[in-house]
Design a protein around this motif. Sequence first.
Motif, PDB file in Angstrom:
ATOM      1  N   TRP A 114     -15.029  17.317  -3.833  1.00  0.00           N
ATOM      2  CA  TRP A 114     -15.107  18.573  -4.568  1.00  0.00           C
ATOM      3  C   TRP A 114     -16.502  18.793  -5.153  1.00  0.00           C
ATOM      4  O   TRP A 114     -16.965  19.931  -5.262  1.00  0.00           O
ATOM      5  N   THR A 115     -17.185  17.714  -5.498  1.00  0.00           N
ATOM      6  CA  THR A 115     -18.559  17.850  -5.978  1.00  0.00           C
ATOM      7  C   THR A 115     -19.445  18.456  -4.896  1.00  0.00           C
ATOM      8  O   THR A 115     -20.289  19.323  -5.162  1.00  0.00           O
TER       9      THR A 115
ATOM     10  N   GLN B 114     -18.587  22.153  -4.636  1.00  0.00           N
ATOM     11  CA  GLN B 114     -19.163  22.907  -5.755  1.00  0.00           C
ATOM     12  C   GLN B 114     -20.671  23.082  -5.582  1.00  0.00           C
ATOM     13  O   GLN B 114     -21.209  24.167  -5.838  1.00  0.00           O
TER      14      GLN B 114
ATOM     15  N   HIS C  94     -22.570  26.650  -5.230  1.00  0.00           N
ATOM     16  CA  HIS C  94     -23.658  26.987  -6.142  1.00  0.00           C
ATOM     17  C   HIS C  94     -24.910  27.390  -5.367  1.00  0.00           C
ATOM     18  O   HIS C  94     -25.570  28.396  -5.701  1.00  0.00           O
TER      19      HIS C  94
ATOM     20  N   PRO D 230     -19.508  27.981  -9.307  1.00  0.00           N
ATOM     21  CA  PRO D 230     -18.264  27.217  -9.436  1.00  0.00           C
ATOM     22  C   PRO D 230     -18.082  26.600 -10.814  1.00  0.00           C
ATOM     23  O   PRO D 230     -17.156  25.809 -11.024  1.00  0.00           O
TER      24      PRO D 230
ATOM     25  N   ILE E 283     -20.681  21.334 -11.980  1.00  0.00           N
ATOM     26  CA  ILE E 283     -20.524  20.570 -10.743  1.00  0.00           C
ATOM     27  C   ILE E 283     -20.029  19.180 -11.132  1.00  0.00           C
ATOM     28  O   ILE E 283     -20.796  18.224 -11.277  1.00  0.00           O
TER      29      ILE E 283
ATOM     30  N   ARG F  18     -11.356  20.646  -9.724  1.00  0.00           N
ATOM     31  CA  ARG F  18     -10.963  21.942  -9.159  1.00  0.00           C
ATOM     32  C   ARG F  18     -10.410  22.823 -10.278  1.00  0.00           C
ATOM     33  O   ARG F  18      -9.212  23.003 -10.428  1.00  0.00           O
TER      34      ARG F  18
ATOM     35  N   THR G 291     -14.099  27.089 -10.241  1.00  0.00           N
ATOM     36  CA  THR G 291     -14.278  26.642  -8.853  1.00  0.00           C
ATOM     37  C   THR G 291     -13.333  27.399  -7.929  1.00  0.00           C
ATOM     38  O   THR G 291     -13.720  27.841  -6.842  1.00  0.00           O
TER      39      THR G 291
END
Length: 234
Positions: A6-7, A10, A14, A20, A23, A27, A31
């Motif tokens: 997910w990082t 994000q 961005h 989002p 970072i 979630r 995001t």
Amino acid sequence: MTRQEWTRVQARLHKLGFNPGPIDGLRGRLTLTAVRRFQRSRGLVADGIAGPITLAALFEGQSAPPPASIDAMPWFEEAQRLVGVTETPGPASTPTIMAMAEALDIDYSGDDVPWCGLFVGHCIAAALPDEGLPAVVLRARAWETFGQPCEPQVGAVMVFWRSSLASGKGHVGFYAGEDAGAYLILGGNQSDAVNTVRVGRDRFLAARWPLTALPPGGGTLLVDAGGALSTNEA
């Protein structure tokens, strides 16, 4: 999807101009909104789910491949994130639980009122904002008509009777596995906490799947859990 994955999502959002929020690999609503804005910009279904088509579009032209995992059951990920939340003894209430009710605009007096339905409602609404919820979210048995029917499988909403079948009382949570005598249920208000417990198969009423999610595909998960059956869900 993992927090690391997910990082990456994000960071990519961005870079493409879709904010989002922090970072941080979580979630959250910002995001989710950014994913939906990106999907609309590419003519995709704006459901906020980072599935294979969305990930391919998001990372198009990148040397590194998109995350291998997909955002298949975001409501179940939210439920897992909340494991360990407990009621506050006495007249006070746990802020996290009260915030669930506030976000759903439910008049909720405190966590001494059974909150298994509230927990499930929060997880579904936070992950799938377009999903319809039962008229009375707090009523566990109301979840028997939620979404669409499915076979018991990872991530499914599982509904059980409580006290007796005729009592109208119930319990609701998410399927996390099963053994010969019970379903493993990840839920709230289980011994006053969010955790995973064994609920007897003889109490099972219904398994349901969100209409706005990816199609059911979690599969059954056989485990050798052992231990006593849950008896404290109120």
